[in-house]
Design a protein around this motif. Structure first.
Motif, PDB file in Angstrom:
ATOM      1  N   GLU A 117      -7.565   4.920   4.291  1.00  0.00           N
ATOM      2  CA  GLU A 117      -8.017   4.468   2.976  1.00  0.00           C
ATOM      3  C   GLU A 117      -6.866   3.969   2.114  1.00  0.00           C
ATOM      4  N   LYS A 118      -5.646   4.354   2.452  1.00  0.00           N
ATOM      5  CA  LYS A 118      -4.485   3.853   1.720  1.00  0.00           C
ATOM      6  C   LYS A 118      -4.234   2.371   2.003  1.00  0.00           C
TER       7      LYS A 118
ATOM      8  N   HIS B 261       0.851  -1.192   0.000  1.00  0.00           N
ATOM      9  CA  HIS B 261       0.000   0.000   0.000  1.00  0.00           C
ATOM     10  C   HIS B 261       0.889   1.245   0.000  1.00  0.00           C
ATOM     11  N   PRO B 262       0.351   2.393  -0.356  1.00  0.00           N
ATOM     12  CA  PRO B 262       1.149   3.636  -0.342  1.00  0.00           C
ATOM     13  C   PRO B 262       1.653   3.958   1.070  1.00  0.00           C
ATOM     14  N   LYS B 263       2.619   4.817   1.127  1.00  0.00           N
ATOM     15  CA  LYS B 263       3.179   5.224   2.409  1.00  0.00           C
ATOM     16  C   LYS B 263       2.113   5.915   3.257  1.00  0.00           C
ATOM     17  N   VAL B 264       2.084   5.559   4.526  1.00  0.00           N
ATOM     18  CA  VAL B 264       1.129   6.156   5.460  1.00  0.00           C
ATOM     19  C   VAL B 264       1.861   7.231   6.254  1.00  0.00           C
TER      20      VAL B 264
ATOM     21  N   GLN C  17       0.707  14.713   7.007  1.00  0.00           N
ATOM     22  CA  GLN C  17      -0.635  14.143   7.148  1.00  0.00           C
ATOM     23  C   GLN C  17      -1.702  15.237   7.150  1.00  0.00           C
TER      24      GLN C  17
ATOM     25  N   ASP D 151      -9.540  -1.259   2.244  1.00  0.00           N
ATOM     26  CA  ASP D 151     -10.644  -1.078   1.300  1.00  0.00           C
ATOM     27  C   ASP D 151     -11.667  -2.175   1.574  1.00  0.00           C
TER      28      ASP D 151
ATOM     29  N   GLU E  79      -2.157  16.843   3.715  1.00  0.00           N
ATOM     30  CA  GLU E  79      -2.917  15.968   2.818  1.00  0.00           C
ATOM     31  C   GLU E  79      -4.413  16.141   3.036  1.00  0.00           C
TER      32      GLU E  79
ATOM     33  N   LYS F 213      -8.219   9.571   5.430  1.00  0.00           N
ATOM     34  CA  LYS F 213      -7.452   9.488   4.182  1.00  0.00           C
ATOM     35  C   LYS F 213      -6.280   8.522   4.315  1.00  0.00           C
ATOM     36  N   GLU F 214      -5.612   8.538   5.460  1.00  0.00           N
ATOM     37  CA  GLU F 214      -4.489   7.623   5.661  1.00  0.00           C
ATOM     38  C   GLU F 214      -4.969   6.177   5.722  1.00  0.00           C
TER      39      GLU F 214
END
Length: 453
Positions: A267-268, A209-212, A220, A271, A223, A264-265
């Motif tokens: 959701e990376k 997954h993308p970086k949190v 953060q 899902d 974003e 938002k974090e």
């Protein structure tokens, strides 16, 4: 001090929900107002809310709330101000306490009744001691001691809230691992190896997954500023950001408003459409993020973030250069192998107990079936007896009907005694010598008559 009143209200507004509050600017929506009234999960939630509402109607007490600090509330100094509130407020508080004592008595009685102890004489004072949010020795009036106990108990219970959530999540994870192992045991070797490979691929897919960003860091927050608020990230302003996300306008960020910042974090990583992503783990991640921010920002530990605390946090080194955030899948399991073994032993004991109860219920069901069959047989016997009695009555009634004539008319047979009586009367009656001869037979001559020449 700003936020003291809110701290009191927090005691009666912490929600046990598992979803984040939507981030919206402007006045609170109807949904947000309903969220403010969400049940805390405390068994004395309604009593707590009503006491706070009544106290806020008193101008003197409300003024003291504005000038007090959190420590004044926690250590009981604010409770002493109760002696100066209006008479109508004290009267209403007394009424609320009596209602609460009555409610607790009913709960105790119901508990005793459920344990078949109706005959036990109840010592209400002793039993009420198990409830820490009121003074059990005074059951009629609301005193400073009651307010002190109510605040202390609610504070303690809410402080344990996060620990209870972590423990609940641990048990969830252990149950999931137990079910995984039991499932693999049920497969043959070839299928087991194939299934283990599939599970490992799902775990690896979840890790990709993308970086949190670290919660509460400048990256953060920027974003959120850009993607949620739709603002230019180069114009990020902490004070403006704080006011934007103080959705209810009370001057502080509470726990729900903070957790909404992490959506938002999360959701990376998670899902709900993906089989490999567990939404229970997402909520545990959200809780860990909120605790991380509170630990670094909430300086007075009142479970609220004031504007001053928020601005001070942006001046720290961790705000601009935080450590890389490690998600749950980057960390060790939340339980040890020993804890898992104890948990499985508990499950086994519960399974044995449930099996025993199931067998008892099965035996009772068999007994009830046999009784049902016996009752059904008895019912049929009664029905046959009723039918037989009805048939006999019908036959008896048919025998008592008079015979019918050739045209169907009824021919009544005279009674035997009436016939005898009629013959006796005929012997006494004079006979008419000129009577017609019936059936071709001569009339019988009269008796006891002398012959005349």
């Amino acid at each position: 001090m700003v936020g003291v009143r809110v701290w009191l209200l927090l005691l009666s507004s912490v929600s046990l929900r598992v979803s984040a509050v939507p981030i919206e600017r402007g006045p609170p929506t109807q949904d947000e107002k309903a969220e403010d009234n969400a049940d805390t999960g405390l068994y004395y939630d309604r009593y707590l809310r009503e006491v706070i509402e009544v106290l806020e109607t008193d101008p003197h007490f409300r003024e003291k709330l504005q000038s007090a600090n959190t420590e004044d509330i926690k250590n009981g100094r604010l409770s002493k101000e109760l002696d100066l509130v209006g008479h109508h407020v004290r009267t209403r508080l007394d009424e609320l306490k009596r209602q609460e004592v009555s409610r607790l008595r009913m709960l105790l009685k119901a508990k005793l009744d459920s344990t078949n102890m109706q005959s036990v004489q109840m010592d209400h004072v002793s039993l009420l001691k198990q409830f820490e949010h009121l003074d059990p020795h005074n059951q009629n009036t609301f005193e400073a001691r009651d307010l002190e106990l109510l605040i202390a108990t609610a504070t303690k219970d809410l402080e344990n809230y996060d620990a209870e959530r972590h423990e609940e999540f641990k048990r969830y994870e252990m149950l999931k691992e137990h079910e995984r192992r039991e499932y693999l045991k049920s497969l043959d070797q070839e299928k087991r190896e194939r299934e283990e490979k599939r599970m490992e691929e799902m775990k690896e897919k979840h890790r990709q997954h993308p970086k949190v960003n670290a919660p509460g860091s400048v990256d953060q927050l920027r974003e959120v500023w850009e993607e949620t608020d739709g603002l230019d990230p180069q114009e990020f302003n902490p004070k403006t950001f704080f006011k934007l996300h103080d959705t209810n306008g009370d001057g502080v960020l509470d726990e729900q408003e903070l957790e909404a910042l992490f959506t938002k974090e999360l959701e990376k990583v998670y899902d709900p459409k993906n089989e490999e992503d567990d939404m229970m783990e997402m909520e545990e991640e959200r809780l860990r993020m909120r605790e991380h921010v509170m630990k670094n920002v909430d300086l007075n530990h009142d479970r609220l973030v004031s504007l001053d605390e928020f601005l001070k946090s942006t001046e720290k080194k961790e705000f601009s250069s935080p450590k890389e955030w490690e998600t749950l899948d980057d960390n060790k399991p939340v339980y040890t192998e020993e804890e898992l073994q104890r948990f499985e032993a508990e499950l086994w004991d519960k399974q044995v107990e449930l099996s025993r109860r199931a067998e008892t219920l099965r035996q009772e069901q068999e007994i009830l079936k046999e009784r049902g069959k016996a009752l059904e047989a008895q019912k049929k016997e009664y029905q046959q007896a009723v039918v037989e009695m009805s048939r006999q009555k019908a036959q008896q009634a048919a025998r008592q009907l008079p015979p019918s004539g050739p045209d169907g008319e009824l021919r009544f047979q005279p009674d035997a005694r009436n016939l005898a009586q009629e013959h006796h009367q005929v012997g006494k009656m004079p006979v008419d010598p000129n009577r017609d001869v019936q059936n071709g037979l001569p009339a019988e001559p009269p008796q006891n008559l002398q012959h005349t020449p």
